[in-house]
Design a protein around this motif. Structure first.
Motif, PDB file in Angstrom:
ATOM      1  N   ARG A 150      -6.437  41.735 -16.223  1.00  0.00           N
ATOM      2  CA  ARG A 150      -6.056  42.237 -15.315  1.00  0.00           C
ATOM      3  C   ARG A 150      -6.513  42.527 -14.202  1.00  0.00           C
ATOM      4  O   ARG A 150      -7.399  42.494 -14.037  1.00  0.00           O
ATOM      5  N   THR A 151      -5.967  41.745 -13.091  1.00  0.00           N
ATOM      6  CA  THR A 151      -5.729  41.459 -11.568  1.00  0.00           C
ATOM      7  C   THR A 151      -5.458  42.507 -10.664  1.00  0.00           C
ATOM      8  O   THR A 151      -4.951  42.663 -10.522  1.00  0.00           O
ATOM      9  N   LEU A 152      -7.025  42.796 -10.171  1.00  0.00           N
ATOM     10  CA  LEU A 152      -6.974  43.267  -8.564  1.00  0.00           C
ATOM     11  C   LEU A 152      -7.254  42.542  -7.838  1.00  0.00           C
ATOM     12  O   LEU A 152      -7.953  42.404  -7.764  1.00  0.00           O
ATOM     13  N   LYS A 153      -6.914  43.666  -6.333  1.00  0.00           N
ATOM     14  CA  LYS A 153      -7.218  43.326  -5.363  1.00  0.00           C
ATOM     15  C   LYS A 153      -8.342  43.956  -4.666  1.00  0.00           C
ATOM     16  O   LYS A 153      -7.792  45.073  -3.993  1.00  0.00           O
ATOM     17  N   PRO A 154      -9.387  43.755  -4.230  1.00  0.00           N
ATOM     18  CA  PRO A 154     -10.522  44.351  -3.541  1.00  0.00           C
ATOM     19  C   PRO A 154     -10.229  44.146  -2.325  1.00  0.00           C
ATOM     20  O   PRO A 154     -10.010  43.436  -1.415  1.00  0.00           O
ATOM     21  N   SER A 155     -10.592  45.321  -1.298  1.00  0.00           N
ATOM     22  CA  SER A 155     -11.021  45.862   0.083  1.00  0.00           C
ATOM     23  C   SER A 155     -12.508  45.254   0.040  1.00  0.00           C
ATOM     24  O   SER A 155     -13.899  45.489   0.078  1.00  0.00           O
ATOM     25  N   VAL A 156     -12.922  44.351   1.716  1.00  0.00           N
ATOM     26  CA  VAL A 156     -13.841  43.568   1.684  1.00  0.00           C
ATOM     27  C   VAL A 156     -14.101  44.130   3.187  1.00  0.00           C
ATOM     28  O   VAL A 156     -13.410  44.263   3.933  1.00  0.00           O
ATOM     29  N   GLY A 157     -14.998  44.255   2.893  1.00  0.00           N
ATOM     30  CA  GLY A 157     -15.866  44.602   4.467  1.00  0.00           C
ATOM     31  C   GLY A 157     -15.767  43.674   5.496  1.00  0.00           C
ATOM     32  O   GLY A 157     -15.396  42.273   4.985  1.00  0.00           O
ATOM     33  N   GLU A 158     -15.987  43.806   6.445  1.00  0.00           N
ATOM     34  CA  GLU A 158     -16.607  42.793   7.648  1.00  0.00           C
ATOM     35  C   GLU A 158     -17.793  41.805   7.434  1.00  0.00           C
ATOM     36  O   GLU A 158     -17.755  40.786   7.719  1.00  0.00           O
ATOM     37  N   ASP A 159     -18.416  42.272   6.420  1.00  0.00           N
ATOM     38  CA  ASP A 159     -19.510  41.074   6.442  1.00  0.00           C
ATOM     39  C   ASP A 159     -19.615  40.283   5.240  1.00  0.00           C
ATOM     40  O   ASP A 159     -19.909  39.368   5.002  1.00  0.00           O
ATOM     41  N   GLY A 160     -17.955  40.569   4.675  1.00  0.00           N
ATOM     42  CA  GLY A 160     -17.838  39.473   3.057  1.00  0.00           C
ATOM     43  C   GLY A 160     -18.259  39.805   2.075  1.00  0.00           C
ATOM     44  O   GLY A 160     -18.227  38.892   0.757  1.00  0.00           O
ATOM     45  N   ARG A 161     -19.796  41.072   1.959  1.00  0.00           N
ATOM     46  CA  ARG A 161     -20.003  40.836   0.970  1.00  0.00           C
ATOM     47  C   ARG A 161     -19.923  42.308   0.028  1.00  0.00           C
ATOM     48  O   ARG A 161     -19.966  42.603  -1.105  1.00  0.00           O
ATOM     49  N   ARG A 162     -19.250  43.552   1.188  1.00  0.00           N
ATOM     50  CA  ARG A 162     -19.265  44.604   0.407  1.00  0.00           C
ATOM     51  C   ARG A 162     -18.500  44.387   0.375  1.00  0.00           C
ATOM     52  O   ARG A 162     -17.177  44.312   0.849  1.00  0.00           O
ATOM     53  N   PHE A 163     -17.036  45.456  -0.557  1.00  0.00           N
ATOM     54  CA  PHE A 163     -15.845  45.691  -1.628  1.00  0.00           C
ATOM     55  C   PHE A 163     -15.441  46.756  -2.130  1.00  0.00           C
ATOM     56  O   PHE A 163     -16.793  47.405  -2.598  1.00  0.00           O
ATOM     57  N   ALA A 206      -7.646  58.565 -10.946  1.00  0.00           N
ATOM     58  CA  ALA A 206      -8.229  57.053 -10.085  1.00  0.00           C
ATOM     59  C   ALA A 206      -9.145  56.545 -10.399  1.00  0.00           C
ATOM     60  O   ALA A 206     -10.604  57.395 -10.138  1.00  0.00           O
ATOM     61  N   LEU A 207     -10.021  55.984 -10.556  1.00  0.00           N
ATOM     62  CA  LEU A 207     -12.104  55.417 -10.756  1.00  0.00           C
ATOM     63  C   LEU A 207     -11.194  54.299  -8.751  1.00  0.00           C
ATOM     64  O   LEU A 207     -11.374  53.253  -9.374  1.00  0.00           O
ATOM     65  N   ARG A 208     -13.047  54.507  -8.434  1.00  0.00           N
ATOM     66  CA  ARG A 208     -12.639  53.802  -7.584  1.00  0.00           C
ATOM     67  C   ARG A 208     -14.640  53.473  -7.319  1.00  0.00           C
ATOM     68  O   ARG A 208     -15.395  54.073  -7.519  1.00  0.00           O
ATOM     69  N   VAL A 209     -14.716  51.685  -7.188  1.00  0.00           N
ATOM     70  CA  VAL A 209     -15.997  51.630  -7.538  1.00  0.00           C
ATOM     71  C   VAL A 209     -16.337  50.755  -6.232  1.00  0.00           C
ATOM     72  O   VAL A 209     -15.586  49.957  -5.393  1.00  0.00           O
ATOM     73  N   ALA A 210     -17.366  50.662  -5.928  1.00  0.00           N
ATOM     74  CA  ALA A 210     -17.971  50.644  -4.447  1.00  0.00           C
ATOM     75  C   ALA A 210     -18.789  49.054  -5.065  1.00  0.00           C
ATOM     76  O   ALA A 210     -20.072  49.406  -5.549  1.00  0.00           O
ATOM     77  N   ALA A 211     -19.237  48.258  -4.300  1.00  0.00           N
ATOM     78  CA  ALA A 211     -20.181  47.075  -4.774  1.00  0.00           C
ATOM     79  C   ALA A 211     -20.597  46.283  -3.524  1.00  0.00           C
ATOM     80  O   ALA A 211     -19.690  46.387  -2.552  1.00  0.00           O
ATOM     81  N   PHE A 253     -12.798  48.717  -5.278  1.00  0.00           N
ATOM     82  CA  PHE A 253     -11.294  48.773  -5.500  1.00  0.00           C
ATOM     83  C   PHE A 253     -11.067  49.880  -6.572  1.00  0.00           C
ATOM     84  O   PHE A 253     -11.868  50.523  -6.631  1.00  0.00           O
ATOM     85  N   THR A 254     -10.333  50.252  -6.718  1.00  0.00           N
ATOM     86  CA  THR A 254      -9.054  51.747  -7.019  1.00  0.00           C
ATOM     87  C   THR A 254      -8.550  51.033  -8.754  1.00  0.00           C
ATOM     88  O   THR A 254      -8.104  50.055  -8.840  1.00  0.00           O
ATOM     89  N   VAL A 255      -9.204  51.711  -9.719  1.00  0.00           N
ATOM     90  CA  VAL A 255      -8.561  51.002 -10.951  1.00  0.00           C
ATOM     91  C   VAL A 255      -8.050  52.595 -12.032  1.00  0.00           C
ATOM     92  O   VAL A 255      -8.197  53.496 -10.956  1.00  0.00           O
ATOM     93  N   GLU A 256      -5.971  52.121 -11.511  1.00  0.00           N
ATOM     94  CA  GLU A 256      -5.255  53.354 -11.742  1.00  0.00           C
ATOM     95  C   GLU A 256      -4.301  52.647 -12.419  1.00  0.00           C
ATOM     96  O   GLU A 256      -3.032  52.604 -12.157  1.00  0.00           O
ATOM     97  N   ARG A 302     -11.430  40.895 -12.155  1.00  0.00           N
ATOM     98  CA  ARG A 302     -10.872  40.831 -12.603  1.00  0.00           C
ATOM     99  C   ARG A 302     -11.305  42.119 -14.125  1.00  0.00           C
ATOM    100  O   ARG A 302     -12.712  42.270 -14.193  1.00  0.00           O
ATOM    101  N   LEU A 303     -10.540  42.713 -14.448  1.00  0.00           N
ATOM    102  CA  LEU A 303     -11.008  43.322 -15.648  1.00  0.00           C
ATOM    103  C   LEU A 303     -10.638  42.539 -16.978  1.00  0.00           C
ATOM    104  O   LEU A 303      -9.409  42.485 -16.876  1.00  0.00           O
ATOM    105  N   ARG A 304     -11.264  42.791 -17.939  1.00  0.00           N
ATOM    106  CA  ARG A 304     -11.262  41.323 -19.218  1.00  0.00           C
ATOM    107  C   ARG A 304     -11.582  42.289 -20.285  1.00  0.00           C
ATOM    108  O   ARG A 304     -12.947  42.667 -20.645  1.00  0.00           O
ATOM    109  N   ARG A 305     -10.243  42.254 -21.233  1.00  0.00           N
ATOM    110  CA  ARG A 305     -10.480  43.486 -21.944  1.00  0.00           C
ATOM    111  C   ARG A 305     -11.582  42.532 -23.190  1.00  0.00           C
ATOM    112  O   ARG A 305     -11.289  41.546 -23.795  1.00  0.00           O
TER     113      ARG A 305
END
Length: 256
Positions: free
Chosen positions: A170-183, A141-146, A185-188, A160-163
């Motif tokens: 490829r489309t991924l669903k992010p986990s979004v923080g309460e502030d609507g800015r922090r998120f 697993a690769l996990r990225v916070a932003a 996602f995991t690439v696996e 979105r991951l674009r080759r």
């Protein structure tokens, strides 16, 4: 002849003060470095003012916003110009820049030393920005916070991951923080095809895609500074890396 040197300091708003010995010339020239084989097109001139004690200063204010690229710094003397070597650089105001809220459009400046030892300024100018934070590689697993600047994540937001080259997405669903800015996602995904995959976030359905990058600190070139291991998923290895523009991408290769 000794090549002149200029020190510089930048504040949290992006204002840069250049300092060098008094009266070496009438001003400083910032030149947007052209692409190989192309003529120079964009120049910006700063006035030099004596500040006493044998020193002179030139200030690059927050306006105008410089186009994105690399700006070489020269000392002007009539029709002649001399490229400047770096003196002391005070970049402390940039170190925690990723912690501050930034409105869009985002304008970033980072003074740095080129590979051949000259003073330059790296700039970015983007309508909105997704600042990459912690990148974790654990097993497959690769996990990225932003954190998003200049926009908010709404219902239907996606990563979105674009080759590169073919445009496969490829489309991924992010986990979004309460502030609507922090998120985050995991690439696996062991079905990712070998190649380079660029990473974007789309904050709402139909909204423009925003590139993931790391711009808000004092590092002008991340590519060879932040080096990550790969995550092995099935028969492929997925390795995150920063491009020459400090954007975050994935390199996918066959395992073994």
């Amino acid at each position: 002849m000794t090549t002149p040197r200029a020190g510089c300091a930048i504040d949290s708003q992006g204002r840069i003060t250049f300092e060098l010995p008094a009266a070496p010339g009438p001003g400083l020239l910032l030149r947007l470095r052209p692409k190989k084989g192309e003529p120079e097109k964009t120049l910006h001139v700063l006035d030099l003012h004596s500040v006493g004690e044998g020193r002179a200063q030139a200030v690059l204010g927050t306006d105008p916003v410089l186009p994105e690229g690399r700006w070489d710094v020269y000392l002007l003397d009539g029709s002649e110009r001399t490229r400047l070597r770096p003196g002391p650089r005070d970049l402390r105001a940039l170190v925690d820049g990723h912690l501050r809220e930034r409105p869009g459009p985002l304008a970033v400046r980072v003074p740095y030393v080129t590979e051949d030892g000259y003073l330059a300024v790296r700039t970015w100018h983007r309508p909105a920005h997704a600042e990459a934070g912690r990148v974790d590689v654990t097993g497959p697993a690769l996990r990225v916070a932003a954190r998003l600047h200049g926009a908010s994540l709404l219902d239907g937001a996606e990563v979105r991951l674009r080759r590169r080259g073919e445009g496969t997405v490829r489309t991924l669903k992010p986990s979004v923080g309460e502030d609507g800015r922090r998120f985050s996602f995991t690439v696996e995904d062991e079905t990712l095809e070998p190649g380079v995959w660029d990473m974007f976030v789309r904050p709402a359905p139909g909204a423009p895609m925003i590139r993931l990058a790391r711009l808000l600190d004092d590092v002008a070139d991340r590519k060879h500074v932040f080096v990550y291991p790969g995550a092995t998923a099935g028969n492929v290895v997925v390795r995150p890396y920063y491009t020459v523009d400090n954007d975050l991408s994935l390199e996918v290769t066959r395992a073994g």
